[in-house]
Structures are given as C-alpha cells and as structure tokens.
Design a protein around this motif. Sequence first.
Motif, PDB file in Angstrom:
ATOM      1  N   TYR A   1       0.847  -1.196   0.000  1.00  0.00           N
ATOM      2  CA  TYR A   1       0.000   0.000   0.000  1.00  0.00           C
ATOM      3  C   TYR A   1       0.884   1.247   0.000  1.00  0.00           C
ATOM      4  CZ  TYR A   1       0.961  -1.009   4.892  1.00  0.00           C
ATOM      5  OH  TYR A   1       1.572  -1.329   6.069  1.00  0.00           O
ATOM      6  N   PRO A   2       0.399   2.356  -0.521  1.00  0.00           N
ATOM      7  CA  PRO A   2       1.259   3.532  -0.737  1.00  0.00           C
ATOM      8  C   PRO A   2       1.817   4.137   0.544  1.00  0.00           C
ATOM      9  CG  PRO A   2      -1.023   4.039  -1.244  1.00  0.00           C
ATOM     10  CD  PRO A   2      -0.944   2.562  -1.116  1.00  0.00           C
ATOM     11  N   GLU A   3       1.115   3.995   1.676  1.00  0.00           N
ATOM     12  CA  GLU A   3       1.640   4.610   2.907  1.00  0.00           C
ATOM     13  C   GLU A   3       2.953   3.971   3.331  1.00  0.00           C
ATOM     14  OE1 GLU A   3      -1.527   3.841   2.563  1.00  0.00           O
ATOM     15  OE2 GLU A   3      -2.490   5.808   2.694  1.00  0.00           O
ATOM     16  N   LYS A   4       3.109   2.696   2.977  1.00  0.00           N
ATOM     17  CA  LYS A   4       4.315   1.994   3.397  1.00  0.00           C
ATOM     18  C   LYS A   4       5.542   2.558   2.686  1.00  0.00           C
ATOM     19  CE  LYS A   4       5.818  -2.735   4.198  1.00  0.00           C
ATOM     20  NZ  LYS A   4       5.439  -4.139   3.982  1.00  0.00           N
TER      21      LYS A   4
ATOM     22  N   SER B   1       5.827   5.711   1.561  1.00  0.00           N
ATOM     23  CA  SER B   1       6.020   7.155   1.698  1.00  0.00           C
ATOM     24  C   SER B   1       7.078   7.425   2.757  1.00  0.00           C
ATOM     25  CB  SER B   1       4.699   7.818   2.086  1.00  0.00           C
ATOM     26  OG  SER B   1       4.367   7.449   3.398  1.00  0.00           O
TER      27      SER B   1
ATOM     28  N   TYR C   1       9.020   8.526   6.011  1.00  0.00           N
ATOM     29  CA  TYR C   1       8.651   8.403   7.426  1.00  0.00           C
ATOM     30  C   TYR C   1       8.740   9.764   8.097  1.00  0.00           C
ATOM     31  CZ  TYR C   1       8.919   7.282  12.320  1.00  0.00           C
ATOM     32  OH  TYR C   1       8.706   7.257  13.660  1.00  0.00           O
TER      33      TYR C   1
ATOM     34  N   ASP D   1       1.319  12.307   7.493  1.00  0.00           N
ATOM     35  CA  ASP D   1       1.557  12.324   6.049  1.00  0.00           C
ATOM     36  C   ASP D   1       2.706  13.274   5.768  1.00  0.00           C
ATOM     37  OD1 ASP D   1      -0.393  10.555   5.428  1.00  0.00           O
ATOM     38  OD2 ASP D   1      -1.952  12.064   5.186  1.00  0.00           O
TER      39      ASP D   1
ATOM     40  N   SER E   1       8.764   5.710  -2.435  1.00  0.00           N
ATOM     41  CA  SER E   1       8.089   6.002  -3.698  1.00  0.00           C
ATOM     42  C   SER E   1       8.571   7.302  -4.330  1.00  0.00           C
ATOM     43  CB  SER E   1       6.587   6.068  -3.461  1.00  0.00           C
ATOM     44  OG  SER E   1       6.303   6.974  -2.427  1.00  0.00           O
TER      45      SER E   1
ATOM     46  N   ASN F   1      13.679  12.108   2.425  1.00  0.00           N
ATOM     47  CA  ASN F   1      13.085  12.171   3.754  1.00  0.00           C
ATOM     48  C   ASN F   1      13.849  13.262   4.494  1.00  0.00           C
ATOM     49  OD1 ASN F   1      12.706  11.729   6.533  1.00  0.00           O
ATOM     50  ND2 ASN F   1      12.297   9.575   6.204  1.00  0.00           N
TER      51      ASN F   1
END
Lengths: 118, 365
Positions: free
Chosen positions: A35-38, A40, A42, A47, B93, B156
């Motif tokens: 899933y995309p949150e994983k 993105s 940290y 978000d 991503s 990040n």
Amino acid sequence: MSEFAPICIYLVISLLVSLIPLGVPFPFSSNTSTYPEKLSAYECGFDPFGDARSRFDIRFYLVSILFIILDPEVTFFFPWAVPLNKIDPFGSWSMMAFLLILTIGFLYEWKRGASDRE
Amino acid sequence: MIIDTTTTKVQAINSFSRLEFLKEVYETIWMLFPILILVLGITIGVLVIVWLEREISASIQQRIGPEYAGPLGILQALADGTKLLFKENLLPSRGDTYLFSIGPSIAVISILLGYLIIPFGSRLVLADLSIGVFLWIAVSSIAPIGLLMSGYGSNNKYSFLGGLRAAAQSISYEIPLTLCVLSISLLSNSSSTVDIVEAQSKYGFWGWNLWRQPIGFIVFIISSLAECERLPFDLPEAEEELVAGYQTEYSGIKFGLFYVASYLNLLISSLFVTVLYLGGWNLSIPYIFISEFFEINKIDGVFGTTIGIFITLAKTFLFLFIPITTRWTLPRLRMDQLLNLGWKFLLPISLGNLLLTTSSQLFSL
C-alpha cells in the motif's frame, strides 16, 4: 605496475561483496503489492508534507569549502614528509613557509568567523 | 607471501609452456586466493566485533546479552544478518532509486579498500605500496559521498539532515586525522605501512610511536571515533533528534550494509591505531628473552606468520574496548560543539604536533 594489480582485483571483489547482497532480496521485494503509505517518507506517522530537498543551512556548505581549501594543502605535505632526511634545508624550510601561509589563512578564516556556528 | 609461492609455481609452469600471458593469468588467479581469505577474515572480524559490542554493552548495563544463538551467543550477528538478507526490500516512492540503492554499497566499498594495506605479519600484506597510508586516507574519504547519496536519495527530511551531518562531520575530522598520519610518516620517513611498523620494532614497546607522538595518538583516536560515527560523535544517526539519520528509510540488507560499513570502519581504525601507534605485529616485550622473541618475528614459516597475525589481532581487539566503552560512558555532543572541536581544537593541535615533529626531525639530522 604489478604492485597495483592487487588493488584492481580487490576493487572488483569488494564491488561484488557489496553489490551481491543488494541483489539477493529482489525475489522478496514487493514494491508493487504494498500500500502507498508503506512507501512514503517516514515522518513520525503523519503524512509527509513538502519536499525533503529544500533549503538547508549554509554552514554545511562553508564547512565543505573550508575542507576543500585545507585538504589539498595537507595532501601536498606527503611528498615532502617522506624523504625529509634526503632533501636539503631549503626544501624543508620552503615547506615551513607553505605551512606558515596555511596557518595565516586558517587564522584569518577563524577571525572572520567562518567556522562559527551561531 | 604472494611473491615467494608465486615464483616457484610460475617457474614450474614455464617449464611446461613458455607463453607469457599464461603466466600473467596464473598470477592473477593466484592473487585471488589471499584476497578471498582477507575478505573472509574481515567478515569474521566484523561478526566478532558485533558480538563483543553486544556482550560488553550488556555487562556495562548489567544485562546478560545474547545467549541463545550458539555458545555464548556467538552466532547472534550471523542470525541477524541472515534475517536482514530475507527482509522485504522497500524503495521509497518519491525517492531516487539509484542513489538510494548505491549509497550503502559505496560506503562499504570505500572502507573495504582500506584493508589492502594493513600488514598482519612481517610480509603478510596484500599490497605493500610506497604510498600506503595515503591510499587509506584518499579512499576512506569516499565514504561520506555514499552517505550523502543515501540521505539525498531517500527524500526524507531526517535522512537528508543525517546525510548532511555525516558528510560535514567526516570531512571536518579528516584533516586532523591526515595531519596525525603525516606526523607518523615524518617520523618513519616512509608512508608504507610495513616500514612504519618496522620503524617501531626496536626497544620493544618503548619503541612504539605512542610514546613519540602522544598528542597525535589522542587526536587520532578522537578523529577516528568521529569518522566511525561512534557515540560521542554519532550525530548523523542521533536517535532523539533525527530518527535514524540517513538510515531512516532503509530496510533489509541495505540497512545491514550500513551497519557492516560502520563496524568495518571501527575495525580498520583500530587496526590502523595498532599499525601506526602500537607497533603492529611486533611482540613488543623489551627485556624478557629479547633475542628469542626477536627471532620469532624473523621466522618466515607458518609459525612466525601465525604469531604475527595473533599479535596484531590481539592488540586490535584489546584496543577496541576503548571505543565500545566510550559508547556507554560519554554523552553526545551538539552539532556546533562537534564542529568547533574539530576545527578550533583538534586542527590547531594537530598542526602544532606536525610542527613539533618536523622540528625534532630537522634538528636530529
């Protein structure tokens, strides 16, 4: 030439040693099925906002400039240091003059506050 | 070590065929053998350091430490590494995939290359270069590029700051380190690591460079702690400020590669302390059985070599107790304190040390 042959072979082997582990987990990597949150960035559970490659403190840049000035000058000392007992006093004292100039530059930079972090 | 065995074998081959390129191919293949042994030894050394660190940390904190994997938990690091190898390989991503993947490898490669010039015995060195220590200094300054790449590639904020901090810290402490090494090669009149060790071989442990360069020794320890990002200087991965610094986005074996790089760096700086300041492979006992022990070092056979390796590794791992215990005794510095220590304290001191060494060398001629 032959004394640099081990370096070339060792370079190839160390490339292999560090690149093979990168390839091993590819069968298990599943970027598509997550899933995309994983994937993105940290940021403590929120978000992520904005881009991370934004402005940063100019002092990091100053440090690297100081390094570029000082490091080649230190590098020049090595060809002088090794045969010190073979070169005449002129050679050794001219390097002292070089060191003096280096020190004056360093003191100037210090007094101008280039290495202050406040 | 390489040359002796090679020449005899090569003569044997030449009696069969006179092709020149066959000889070169054979030499190349024969050169692979010690390199593979060295890489294997380094890997085992890293496993031992991880185990040592975990056991010493545990005993400082009055815990038990690893105990289930193998006797006394020796295999714990191997088990952790195997687990990391089969972990999911996540790529952020929005990050840069290439920089993100290559970053840890560059850090590992640049540190691994330094092991070329470490002499483990009197003739047991992979490449006895005349520019020896200089190669290490040149190659080890590639590592911050890898850290910067991985910090930038993660996209990040923590990683980016961690990468910047790592680069700034490494390059700040590079100069005092280089000046200390320079003083050593002034004293030994050579940059080759073998010559540096042989210059210390007289008078047992009184001949160590430690006594002739006490300031340089202390500055070298502090700078190499900072280069390894060990605890008084572990700002790039400060857990309370930046989550894990440049490693925040990493998982699986890439995360493991960062740890391998940091322990490799710890091992190589300890080996360099041994070579530059603590007399390398020499037994270093001045008065007792002086002739017999000095003859041991001259023996070319398996026995002398084994003793050389054993002495080098014993000094190295005994020295390793210092960086491991400082991790649990000293608090972390602030970033401005770190840079001030590097630029305003260590750099002038190491310059003064260089000046002292130079003048003593000049006037003793």
